[in-house]
Write a protein that holds these residues in place. Sequence first.
Motif, short mmCIF file in Angstrom:
data_model
loop_
_atom_site.label_atom_id
_atom_site.label_comp_id
_atom_site.label_asym_id
_atom_site.label_seq_id
_atom_site.Cartn_x
_atom_site.Cartn_y
_atom_site.Cartn_z
N SER A 118 0.82 -1.22 0.00
CA SER A 118 0.00 0.00 0.00
C SER A 118 0.85 1.27 0.00
N TYR A 119 2.12 1.16 -0.38
CA TYR A 119 3.00 2.35 -0.42
C TYR A 119 2.44 3.47 -1.29
N PRO A 120 1.89 3.19 -2.49
CA PRO A 120 1.31 4.31 -3.28
C PRO A 120 0.22 5.06 -2.53
N LYS A 121 -0.56 4.37 -1.71
CA LYS A 121 -1.60 5.05 -0.94
C LYS A 121 -0.98 5.95 0.13
N PHE A 122 0.15 5.51 0.68
CA PHE A 122 0.82 6.33 1.69
C PHE A 122 1.23 7.68 1.11
N LEU A 123 1.62 7.71 -0.15
CA LEU A 123 2.06 8.96 -0.79
C LEU A 123 0.94 9.99 -0.90
N LYS A 125 -1.22 10.58 1.57
CA LYS A 125 -1.63 11.03 2.90
C LYS A 125 -1.54 12.54 3.00
N SER A 126 -2.57 13.15 3.56
CA SER A 126 -2.61 14.61 3.66
C SER A 126 -1.50 15.16 4.56
N GLY A 131 -2.45 17.18 0.71
CA GLY A 131 -3.51 16.97 -0.26
C GLY A 131 -3.14 17.34 -1.68
N LEU A 132 -1.87 17.60 -1.96
CA LEU A 132 -1.45 17.98 -3.31
C LEU A 132 -1.35 16.77 -4.24
N CYS A 133 -1.23 15.57 -3.68
CA CYS A 133 -1.12 14.36 -4.48
C CYS A 133 -2.18 13.36 -4.05
N ARG A 134 -2.53 12.49 -4.97
CA ARG A 134 -3.49 11.44 -4.67
C ARG A 134 -3.10 10.18 -5.42
N SER A 135 -3.45 9.03 -4.85
CA SER A 135 -3.16 7.74 -5.47
C SER A 135 -4.44 7.19 -6.08
N LYS A 143 -7.26 -5.31 -5.22
CA LYS A 143 -6.38 -4.72 -4.22
C LYS A 143 -4.96 -4.56 -4.73
N ASP A 144 -4.46 -5.58 -5.44
CA ASP A 144 -3.08 -5.56 -5.96
C ASP A 144 -3.07 -5.13 -7.42
N CYS A 145 -3.45 -3.90 -7.67
CA CYS A 145 -3.50 -3.40 -9.03
C CYS A 145 -2.49 -2.26 -9.20
N LYS A 146 -2.43 -1.71 -10.39
CA LYS A 146 -1.55 -0.57 -10.63
C LYS A 146 -2.12 0.68 -9.95
N HIS A 147 -1.22 1.59 -9.58
CA HIS A 147 -1.63 2.85 -8.97
C HIS A 147 -0.95 4.00 -9.70
N HIS A 148 -1.70 5.07 -9.87
CA HIS A 148 -1.18 6.28 -10.50
C HIS A 148 -1.10 7.39 -9.46
N LEU A 149 0.10 7.89 -9.22
CA LEU A 149 0.27 9.02 -8.31
C LEU A 149 0.08 10.30 -9.11
N GLN A 150 -1.01 11.01 -8.82
CA GLN A 150 -1.38 12.18 -9.59
C GLN A 150 -1.45 13.42 -8.69
N THR A 151 -1.30 14.57 -9.33
CA THR A 151 -1.52 15.82 -8.62
C THR A 151 -3.02 16.05 -8.49
N SER A 152 -3.43 16.61 -7.37
CA SER A 152 -4.86 16.76 -7.10
C SER A 152 -5.51 17.82 -7.98
N LEU A 153 -4.77 18.86 -8.33
CA LEU A 153 -5.35 19.97 -9.08
C LEU A 153 -5.37 19.73 -10.58
#
Length: 311
Positions: A118-123, A125-126, A131-135, A143-153
Amino acid sequence: MIIITISTMKKVAIIINIILIQSIIIAINAASLHTTDTNNNKSKHTKQYYKRRSYQWNANLNQPTGIATSFEQSIFHKHQMPPNCYVENNDGFSNVLHRSTTKKKQQIKHIVQDVFSSYPKFLSKSSLTFGLCRSVPSDVENKDCKHHLQTSLLHLNMLTFGKPRIVHKPSPKHILIDNKSSSTEKEVVCCIEIPIEGGLLANVDSKSSTKSKSKKKKEEDNGCIRFTWLQTKQQNNNEQQDIKYTKHQHPEIILITEIRGNYHPTLAGNKLPISNMRKILYYSTQRMVHTYVMWRYHDYVVEECSRRIDE
């Protein structure tokens, strides 16, 4: 050709702006870290018996190849023990580490594996990014799928993480232990890797295009982040029949994170060898942000594992 150059310059400018914002967040968090930790230790973290006693890190950008690597290691030890306290009466987390039964080993292994994955979800965290980034998962139900780390805006895709994979036999040559723990035998509890598959911070197009498509697909490696949990083994001492009152029988936790493989940061560019200016730019921005994030993440892993076991 001019359009490509302008597009590349815009991409790099966006990345620099985002990293500078992250650097400001780091400065704010670091300034308030002492008071926050003091208050937390007195309140909600009263059951957090393990405390970090050392943090080592090393990051490098190889100029001839443009490949970036990093290594971060934290060692946690049991820093407080109630006076005349029985081992059986300690927190559940300590008991799971202390008892070497197969069932309890599997329990901590599954929990650590889930926290690592769940490391991508940790990134997102507000408390880490304000809140500038979201997974964003590619499949909400999986549960074990790809994750995209994106900017919130602007919804810019900064990094794309692939599915976590278990490493059954991690190479010991990549494990560095300090002098205090060098004489104690260690065991690997869990080790997983999360592939880096793309995003603005990963230059996945920097590889040679002369290879055939099938061979390139087979050997494709854009780097990965490896997470390893080790702990010192319990030493059986026949002379000590009663271990209830021993204060130093608890194993130390050793967390190691690494950037491995052929990870090419976008800030390094495509031209080889990497110029000194680009190396300095990477060292003073993205490298420092990554080191800080891993410092926070190591604390989070121990805290989260302790919370789940104590539930």
